[in-house]
Write a protein that holds these residues in place. Structure first.
Motif, PDB file in Angstrom:
ATOM      1  N   THR A   7       0.824  -1.210   0.000  1.00 39.04           N
ATOM      2  CA  THR A   7       0.000   0.000   0.000  1.00 39.04           C
ATOM      3  C   THR A   7       0.857   1.259   0.000  1.00 39.04           C
ATOM      4  OG1 THR A   7      -0.146   0.041   2.423  1.00 39.04           O
ATOM      5  CG2 THR A   7      -1.833  -1.203   1.237  1.00 39.04           C
ATOM      6  N   LYS A   8       2.117   1.144   0.445  1.00 40.17           N
ATOM      7  CA  LYS A   8       3.001   2.309   0.499  1.00 40.17           C
ATOM      8  C   LYS A   8       3.817   2.471  -0.780  1.00 40.17           C
ATOM      9  CE  LYS A   8       3.568   1.542   5.474  1.00 40.17           C
ATOM     10  NZ  LYS A   8       4.508   1.214   6.567  1.00 40.17           N
ATOM     11  N   GLY A   9       3.838   1.427  -1.597  1.00 40.71           N
ATOM     12  CA  GLY A   9       4.658   1.497  -2.802  1.00 40.71           C
ATOM     13  C   GLY A   9       3.884   1.211  -4.058  1.00 40.71           C
ATOM     14  N   GLY A  10       3.813  -0.077  -4.432  1.00 39.43           N
ATOM     15  CA  GLY A  10       3.224  -0.465  -5.705  1.00 39.43           C
ATOM     16  C   GLY A  10       1.765  -0.096  -5.851  1.00 39.43           C
ATOM     17  N   ILE A  11       0.996  -0.233  -4.788  1.00 36.63           N
ATOM     18  CA  ILE A  11      -0.434   0.082  -4.860  1.00 36.63           C
ATOM     19  C   ILE A  11      -0.638   1.576  -5.120  1.00 36.63           C
ATOM     20  CG2 ILE A  11      -2.584   0.164  -3.556  1.00 36.63           C
ATOM     21  CD1 ILE A  11      -1.919  -2.610  -4.438  1.00 36.63           C
ATOM     22  N   LYS A  12       0.176   2.394  -4.468  1.00 35.75           N
ATOM     23  CA  LYS A  12       0.053   3.843  -4.655  1.00 35.75           C
ATOM     24  C   LYS A  12       0.338   4.215  -6.109  1.00 35.75           C
ATOM     25  CE  LYS A  12       1.686   6.340  -1.367  1.00 35.75           C
ATOM     26  NZ  LYS A  12       2.616   7.071  -0.469  1.00 35.75           N
ATOM     27  N   GLN A  13       1.372   3.608  -6.690  1.00 36.18           N
ATOM     28  CA  GLN A  13       1.689   3.882  -8.096  1.00 36.18           C
ATOM     29  C   GLN A  13       0.582   3.370  -9.009  1.00 36.18           C
ATOM     30  OE1 GLN A  13       5.476   2.004  -8.641  1.00 36.18           O
ATOM     31  NE2 GLN A  13       6.558   3.455  -7.337  1.00 36.18           N
ATOM     32  N   LEU A  14       0.042   2.194  -8.690  1.00 33.02           N
ATOM     33  CA  LEU A  14      -1.012   1.618  -9.516  1.00 33.02           C
ATOM     34  C   LEU A  14      -2.262   2.483  -9.487  1.00 33.02           C
ATOM     35  CD1 LEU A  14      -1.907  -0.766 -11.280  1.00 33.02           C
ATOM     36  CD2 LEU A  14      -2.558  -1.972  -9.192  1.00 33.02           C
ATOM     37  N   LYS A  15      -2.618   2.975  -8.314  1.00 34.58           N
ATOM     38  CA  LYS A  15      -3.816   3.827  -8.187  1.00 34.58           C
ATOM     39  C   LYS A  15      -3.710   5.065  -9.071  1.00 34.58           C
ATOM     40  CE  LYS A  15      -5.628   2.816  -3.550  1.00 34.58           C
ATOM     41  NZ  LYS A  15      -5.854   3.365  -2.198  1.00 34.58           N
ATOM     42  N   SER A  16      -2.505   5.606  -9.169  1.00 34.67           N
ATOM     43  CA  SER A  16      -2.330   6.830  -9.949  1.00 34.67           C
ATOM     44  C   SER A  16      -2.600   6.624 -11.425  1.00 34.67           C
ATOM     45  CB  SER A  16      -0.913   7.378  -9.751  1.00 34.67           C
ATOM     46  OG  SER A  16       0.040   6.514 -10.339  1.00 34.67           O
ATOM     47  N   SER A  17      -2.601   5.366 -11.883  1.00 31.04           N
ATOM     48  CA  SER A  17      -2.836   5.083 -13.296  1.00 31.04           C
ATOM     49  C   SER A  17      -4.272   4.677 -13.580  1.00 31.04           C
ATOM     50  CB  SER A  17      -1.894   3.964 -13.762  1.00 31.04           C
ATOM     51  OG  SER A  17      -2.218   2.736 -13.122  1.00 31.04           O
ATOM     52  N   LEU A  18      -5.119   4.637 -12.540  1.00 29.43           N
ATOM     53  CA  LEU A  18      -6.497   4.162 -12.692  1.00 29.43           C
ATOM     54  C   LEU A  18      -7.483   5.302 -12.467  1.00 29.43           C
ATOM     55  CD1 LEU A  18      -6.209   0.835 -10.638  1.00 29.43           C
ATOM     56  CD2 LEU A  18      -6.093   1.087 -13.122  1.00 29.43           C
ATOM     57  N   PRO A  19      -8.703   5.136 -12.981  1.00 32.06           N
ATOM     58  CA  PRO A  19      -9.740   6.126 -12.661  1.00 32.06           C
ATOM     59  C   PRO A  19      -9.936   6.227 -11.157  1.00 32.06           C
ATOM     60  CG  PRO A  19     -10.451   4.694 -14.453  1.00 32.06           C
ATOM     61  CD  PRO A  19      -9.178   4.109 -13.936  1.00 32.06           C
ATOM     62  N   SER A  20     -10.295   7.408 -10.695  1.00 31.88           N
ATOM     63  CA  SER A  20     -10.380   7.664  -9.253  1.00 31.88           C
ATOM     64  C   SER A  20     -11.469   6.859  -8.563  1.00 31.88           C
ATOM     65  CB  SER A  20     -10.605   9.165  -9.010  1.00 31.88           C
ATOM     66  OG  SER A  20     -11.803   9.596  -9.648  1.00 31.88           O
ATOM     67  N   ASP A  21     -12.476   6.390  -9.315  1.00 34.18           N
ATOM     68  CA  ASP A  21     -13.571   5.661  -8.677  1.00 34.18           C
ATOM     69  C   ASP A  21     -13.312   4.160  -8.584  1.00 34.18           C
ATOM     70  OD1 ASP A  21     -13.677   5.274 -11.388  1.00 34.18           O
ATOM     71  OD2 ASP A  21     -15.865   5.398 -11.546  1.00 34.18           O
ATOM     72  N   VAL A  22     -12.148   3.689  -9.007  1.00 34.51           N
ATOM     73  CA  VAL A  22     -11.806   2.261  -8.899  1.00 34.51           C
ATOM     74  C   VAL A  22     -11.249   1.985  -7.501  1.00 34.51           C
ATOM     75  CG1 VAL A  22     -10.366   0.396  -9.775  1.00 34.51           C
ATOM     76  CG2 VAL A  22     -11.365   2.039 -11.368  1.00 34.51           C
ATOM     77  N   GLU A  23     -11.871   1.047  -6.807  1.00 38.60           N
ATOM     78  CA  GLU A  23     -11.393   0.648  -5.475  1.00 38.60           C
ATOM     79  C   GLU A  23     -10.242  -0.341  -5.637  1.00 38.60           C
ATOM     80  OE1 GLU A  23     -12.249   1.627  -2.510  1.00 38.60           O
ATOM     81  OE2 GLU A  23     -13.885   2.981  -3.091  1.00 38.60           O
ATOM     82  N   VAL A  24      -9.119  -0.090  -4.928  1.00 36.42           N
ATOM     83  CA  VAL A  24      -7.953  -0.965  -4.998  1.00 36.42           C
ATOM     84  C   VAL A  24      -7.676  -1.537  -3.615  1.00 36.42           C
ATOM     85  CG1 VAL A  24      -5.525  -1.178  -5.626  1.00 36.42           C
ATOM     86  CG2 VAL A  24      -7.003   0.415  -6.876  1.00 36.42           C
ATOM     87  N   PHE A  25      -7.561  -2.868  -3.529  1.00 39.62           N
ATOM     88  CA  PHE A  25      -7.323  -3.561  -2.264  1.00 39.62           C
ATOM     89  C   PHE A  25      -5.972  -4.271  -2.331  1.00 39.62           C
ATOM     90  CE2 PHE A  25     -11.846  -3.329  -3.022  1.00 39.62           C
ATOM     91  CZ  PHE A  25     -12.402  -2.998  -1.793  1.00 39.62           C
ATOM     92  N   SER A  26      -5.269  -4.283  -1.205  1.00 37.37           N
ATOM     93  CA  SER A  26      -4.034  -5.051  -1.068  1.00 37.37           C
ATOM     94  C   SER A  26      -4.247  -6.039   0.068  1.00 37.37           C
ATOM     95  CB  SER A  26      -2.852  -4.130  -0.756  1.00 37.37           C
ATOM     96  OG  SER A  26      -1.659  -4.874  -0.622  1.00 37.37           O
ATOM     97  N   THR A  27      -4.195  -7.324  -0.238  1.00 40.66           N
ATOM     98  CA  THR A  27      -4.565  -8.317   0.764  1.00 40.66           C
ATOM     99  C   THR A  27      -3.675  -9.548   0.662  1.00 40.66           C
ATOM    100  OG1 THR A  27      -6.430  -9.613   1.617  1.00 40.66           O
ATOM    101  CG2 THR A  27      -6.271  -9.389  -0.779  1.00 40.66           C
ATOM    102  N   SER A  28      -3.907 -10.504   1.539  1.00 40.91           N
ATOM    103  CA  SER A  28      -3.142 -11.760   1.555  1.00 40.91           C
ATOM    104  C   SER A  28      -4.032 -12.858   2.103  1.00 40.91           C
ATOM    105  CB  SER A  28      -1.887 -11.616   2.426  1.00 40.91           C
ATOM    106  OG  SER A  28      -2.252 -11.384   3.782  1.00 40.91           O
ATOM    107  N   ASP A  29      -3.541 -14.080   2.066  1.00 42.57           N
ATOM    108  CA  ASP A  29      -4.291 -15.188   2.663  1.00 42.57           C
ATOM    109  C   ASP A  29      -4.478 -14.900   4.159  1.00 42.57           C
ATOM    110  OD1 ASP A  29      -4.330 -16.384   0.233  1.00 42.57           O
ATOM    111  OD2 ASP A  29      -2.840 -17.920   0.680  1.00 42.57           O
ATOM    112  N   PRO A  30      -5.618 -15.300   4.723  1.00 42.04           N
ATOM    113  CA  PRO A  30      -5.949 -14.915   6.112  1.00 42.04           C
ATOM    114  C   PRO A  30      -5.042 -15.550   7.154  1.00 42.04           C
ATOM    115  CG  PRO A  30      -7.560 -16.474   5.252  1.00 42.04           C
ATOM    116  CD  PRO A  30      -6.698 -16.091   4.086  1.00 42.04           C
ATOM    117  N   TYR A  31      -4.639 -14.749   8.125  1.00 34.69           N
ATOM    118  CA  TYR A  31      -3.948 -15.207   9.338  1.00 34.69           C
ATOM    119  C   TYR A  31      -2.662 -15.984   9.040  1.00 34.69           C
ATOM    120  CZ  TYR A  31      -8.541 -14.081  11.232  1.00 34.69           C
ATOM    121  OH  TYR A  31      -9.703 -13.433  11.560  1.00 34.69           O
ATOM    122  N   GLY A  32      -1.993 -15.671   7.932  1.00 39.94           N
ATOM    123  CA  GLY A  32      -0.730 -16.330   7.614  1.00 39.94           C
ATOM    124  C   GLY A  32      -0.874 -17.732   7.083  1.00 39.94           C
ATOM    125  N   ALA A  33      -2.104 -18.184   6.817  1.00 46.55           N
ATOM    126  CA  ALA A  33      -2.330 -19.519   6.261  1.00 46.55           C
ATOM    127  C   ALA A  33      -1.989 -19.517   4.772  1.00 46.55           C
ATOM    128  CB  ALA A  33      -3.779 -19.943   6.483  1.00 46.55           C
TER     129      ALA A  33
END
Length: 975
Positions: free
Chosen positions: A192-218
């Motif tokens: 969210t501090k690097g790649g996601i921020k750059q990616l958001k800048s290339s997308l329309p402002s109304d597109v929701e962007v999520f950064s996630t992973s498998d739950p609880y380290g599983a």
């Protein structure tokens, strides 16, 4: 580093140097005001006492004039934090009052002005108390202006990023939500501090962007990860189109990418700067999925590169709503054997074709015997799967019910149910989740639950019994039945793109080959190299982007260096096909990196020889444990999930050579003993040891030694004594956020500071007449490799300004040397064709009186030579010594000889460098003595006026009555 710092004495400088050295010894990654700068300050004070204040003040005035000239001309000398390609852009900035160039010029002018004030202040002697107070007040005001200029740069950078990202179609972006999955929660947060921020800048402002992973380290697999990602979107994704991009699992075959995930693999491009495969993938899928029905879900893998022609399109209105679509492109059987393969209905020739079978990594012989191919190629699975609205709703149902063991809410609900029913000690949620989560794979468990378009499918499971027989040992019965029940009613089809290209970046070797071969123009050796070159051209890959290498005389042309700084007091050697990324190396000695290596994130300070043999992979990572690091070291072609090789050598042979046992490398609890689980990677504290202190024994073995030297044995024992870890555990131990921060700081702080210091060093070296060479090799190499000439143009402009300023101040030797340095730079750049003639503007030639209206680089070089010759004559015939020489016997009668004699000059330390052209290229110095030979001055000149003659006659005569040999010289030396 600190413009308010004033050194008042040599003792204060020495104390400062000692403090800095102690700080560096404690933390080799610390960036402080360099010891070299402090030493330069001390040398400057000594020079002032030796040459006098007048000389110093004259040089300072010239420096101030140079910087003022640069500021007025809008030079980009100090706005080096901006990407040079971005600074050249001219299109308007949305929401701003001026153009990008206007904003850049304002930031540059403010930075250059601040720079000039710093230089002038550092050159001045410490004045009166009032002057110091005024100076500090001025600094505070300039600091305020600098912050404002930095804010302008940030605004400019953000808008430029938005406008330079590839866009294949001008239509609206087809997705409402975008989910990027990462290897773990820490990587997702760092994203969210690097790649996601750059990616958001290339997308329309109304597109929701999520950064996630498998739950609880599983570990939930690609299918379970898809379900977990859908849960993150939640009700927001209902009725919307969702794109899910997976990072690529454990990255066990490409360990250098496992901390941040393959989503953020660095690709150096000449159009978009440092970018990653995810931005490319999102751009390509945005074009392909134009008009995608709302409520659809598209799943893709970020360890792939796609190239889809602009005309690729799908008529979604003609799609069967009960279909799940895979994206297929053609590839030779040799490539297809390592991927999923779609067998298509030979009677179906549309864009969307029926699938008769879906194979996983089939042998070449099987592919040739089946109707899996068209024209000798197989239709391979690109990792892109499109669930149309009804199939997408089935996936959402699985999230809530049958496969809730893959989601965060589901695992928590199961954990709470178990707490109520069990009387045993409560198990932490994270531990419970890792033990109960189910690994569901998208490309086997989910896709093979779908129907095929064949009455008698080949080895395809179209019934619950067959599905259970195939995967009953991999999935719990309730999960298996739920998947089959939810998806079996849908039919698998393939979107075929005959002109499409696909490249998989699954291994370290594949990544290195893309970066190296992607910039190559040599004939490809195989189909993979051909595709690398095609993708390299399509992406605009370059061999250098964001580099500082000093010296750079032995860096191979085919090497790739990204966002890195390499400095050494000795030589820097980098072999063919080597990739270096996100690294800072400061070596008091030589750097020798072999061919076909990968160095990633190697940051620190070393003494002596830093050597990495050919074919090796080296990475350093900061761990979550405060102040500790791990060195990952293995062979580029080592099979990570096997026990075949280690450091490129046979595993068991190496262990026997150095006396290692299984107990030295594997914990007792490890059942499968492979390189993935071997404890070979040492954990060290900051400033304690560096790579060469731990692995010189490996270097000796890789280079063919049968037995270790004393140095090799010493480093082996040091390695054994260190706490070590394995690749399987490093991802959970590494600090992904710090890795993101380190990469960003190299790009935004460290490299601009180094480049600024380089330009400052050039100007100060010229004006102060320092005796050293100016090395532009790395700048010329980066300009040639990246196609970006911004820095070279700034240097040319800086040197041109230095020439004019020093000429006005009648410092003709400084002017001449600056011209020679400029000539050297133009010749080096022109030889590689990286500085076109029309971009080289030398305005100072006209000031010197040389015709600057010339039509070629050759003529320009000749004009510079003429200017230097003219300046040399000014230096010789117009010097103070010549003008103030006291004439003796002004009226000598005709016919009378006037004799002048002089002692011989003996030069020590190998000769002298105080005569052109050497003094103009490197500076000039001489250390000599005047001696008599056989008691007499051996050099003599006689002249007389001759009556009734015209002109000047020069006669060369023997200067001694007898030869002066070595014996006489030695006698003179003895006297």
């Amino acid at each position: 580093a600190d413009p308010s710092l004033v050194f008042k004495s040599e003792e204060e400088v020495e104390l400062k140097m000692a403090q800095q050295k102690a700080a560096r010894d404690a933390d080799p990654f610390l960036i402080t005001k360099s010891e070299e700068e402090a030493a330069f300050q001390m040398a400057e004070e000594k020079q002032d006492r030796f040459f006098g204040a007048d000389s110093k003040e004259s040089g300072d005035n010239v420096l101030s004039e140079i910087y003022a000239g640069l500021a007025s001309s809008g030079s980009g000398l100090l706005s080096l934090g901006l990407d040079q390609g971005q600074a050249e852009a001219t299109s308007p900035v949305k929401g701003s009052r001026g153009s990008k160039n206007e904003i850049a010029s304002q930031a540059q002018a403010a930075a250059v002005e601040m720079f000039a004030l710093r230089i002038a202040a550092s050159c001045d002697e410490v004045g009166m108390q009032e002057e110091e107070v005024a100076y500090r007040a001025m600094l505070e005001e300039q600091e305020k202006e600098e912050k404002e200029s930095m804010a302008a740069e940030e605004a400019l950078r953000a808008t430029m990023t938005t406008e330079t990202v590839e866009t294949h179609r001008s239509s609206a972006f087809p997705f409402d939500s975008l989910v990027i999955t990462s290897p773990d929660a820490m990587s997702a947060e760092a994203g969210t501090k690097g790649g996601i921020k750059q990616l958001k800048s290339s997308l329309p402002s109304d597109v929701e962007v999520f950064s996630t992973s498998d739950p609880y380290g599983a570990r939930c697999g690609s299918g379970g990860g898809t379900l977990a990602a859908l849960e993150e979107v939640g009700d927001l994704g209902l009725g919307q189109a969702v794109l899910i991009v997976h990072a690529g699992g454990d990255s066990s075959r490409c360990p250098t990418q496992m901390v941040l995930g393959k989503s953020y693999t660095t690709l150096p491009t000449n159009r978009n700067g440092l970018m990653d495969p995810t931005r490319r993938l999102v751009s390509q899928l945005g074009g392909l999925c134009e008009g995608l029905p709302e409520g659809s879900i598209v799943v893709a893998a970020s360890d792939t590169l796609l190239s889809l022609p602009l005309e690729s399109s799908v008529d979604w209105s003609r799609c069967d709503e009960m279909s799940v679509l895979g994206l297929a492109v053609p590839a030779p059987h040799e490539t297809a054997k390592n991927h999923g393969v779609y067998c298509l209905d030979s009677k179906d020739h549309g864009v969307i074709r029926k699938v008769t079978n879906f194979l996983q990594k089939p042998p070449v012989e099987e592919l040739r015997s089946l109707d899996a191919a068209d024209d000798g190629n197989s239709w391979i699975d690109t990792g892109v799967v499109i669930f149309l609205p009804k199939a997408a709703e089935a996936l959402r149902t699985l999230c809530r019910e049958g496969a809730r063991v893959c989601t965060r809410a589901g695992l928590q609900a199961i954990w709470e149910e178990c707490k109520e029913s069990e009387t045993d000690e409560e198990q932490p949620l994270e531990e419970f989740a890792r033990g109960h989560a189910v690994k569901v794979e998208l490309y086997t468990h989910l896709l093979k639950a779908l129907q095929l378009s064949s009455a008698e499918p080949i080895e395809m499971l179209d019934s619950l019994d067959q599905f259970h027989n195939a995967f009953g040992e991999e999935l719990p019965p309730d999960v298996l039945h739920s998947i089959h029940r939810a998806l079996h009613k849908f039919r698998l089809k393939a979107i075929t793109v005959p002109a499409g290209q696909f490249l998989h970046l699954g291994t370290t070797r594949e990544l290195v080959d893309l970066l190296v071969q992607g910039c190559s123009t040599a004939p490809p050796a195989n189909h993979f190299e051909k595709r690398c070159q095609q993708f390299g051209k399509d992406l605009g890959l370059v061999r250098r982007l964001g580099t500082y290498i000093m010296p750079a005389t032995h860096v191979a042309h085919s090497s790739v260096i990204i966002n890195s700084c390499l400095t050494a007091t000795g030589s820097v050697t980098v072999g063919n096909g080597t990739v270096i990324e996100h690294s800072i190396l400061v070596v008091d000695g030589d750097v020798d990196v072999g061919s076909n290596c990968l160095l990633s994130g190697v940051r620190g300070k070393a003494t002596g020889l830093l050597k990495v043999p050919s074919g090796m992979c080296l990475q350093s990572l900061e761990l979550q444990a405060c102040g500790s690091f791990v060195f990952m070291y293995f062979g580029l072609d080592d099979k990570i999930k096997s026990r075949s090789t280690i450091f490129g050598l046979p595993f068991d042979v190496l262990m026997e050579k150095v006396g290692l046992t299984d107990a030295d490398l594997w914990d007792e609890s490890v059942e499968t003993k492979t390189l993935w689980t071997a404890n070979i990677h040492p954990i060290i504290g900051a400033g304690n040891l560096f790579f060469c202190d731990l692995f010189d024994w490996v270097t000796e073995l890789v280079e063919g030694a049968d037995t270790l030297s004393s140095r090799g044995q010493e480093t082996l024992e040091t390695w054994k004594s260190c706490k070590r870890t394995c690749l399987r555990e490093i991802r959970g131990q590494a600090d992904a956020s710090k890795e993101w921060s380190s990469r960003s700081e190299i790009q935004t702080k460290f490299l601009p500071a180094k480049e600024s210091m380089l330009f400052e060093s050039i100007l100060v070296g010229l004006v102060k007449r320092e005796h050293r060479e100016f090395d532009f090799d790395y700048l010329v190499q980066e300009s040639e490799a990246s196609g970006n000439h911004g820095l070279l143009r700034i240097i040319v402009q800086t040197l041109d300004q230095a020439i004019m300023s020093s000429f006005r101040s009648e410092l003709y030797d400084v002017t001449a040397r600056s011209l020679m340095v400029l000539k050297s730079l133009i010749l080096k750049a022109s030889d590689l064709g990286v500085l076109p003639f029309d971009e080289v503007q030398v305005n100072s030639l006209a000031m010197i009186g040389i015709d600057s209206d010339i039509s070629s680089t050759t003529d320009r070089i000749a004009s510079i030579d003429k200017a230097v010759e003219k300046l040399t004559r000014n230096c010789v015939f117009g010097s103070d010594h010549a003008r103030t020489f006291e004439r003796q016997n002004a009226h000598v009668p005709a016919g009378k000889w006037v004799v002048s004699s002089a002692p011989a000059r003996v030069d020590f330390s190998g000769g002298w460098t105080d005569t052109p052209p050497v003094c103009y290229e490197y500076g000039g110095a001489v250390f000599g003595a005047a001696v008599r030979v056989d008691g007499a001055k051996p050099l003599q000149c006689r002249t007389r006026l001759v009556e009734h003659g015209e002109g000047t006659v020069v006669l060369r005569q023997v200067r001694a009555t007898k030869p002066i040999g070595w014996n006489a010289c030695w006698r003179a030396r003895a006297k």
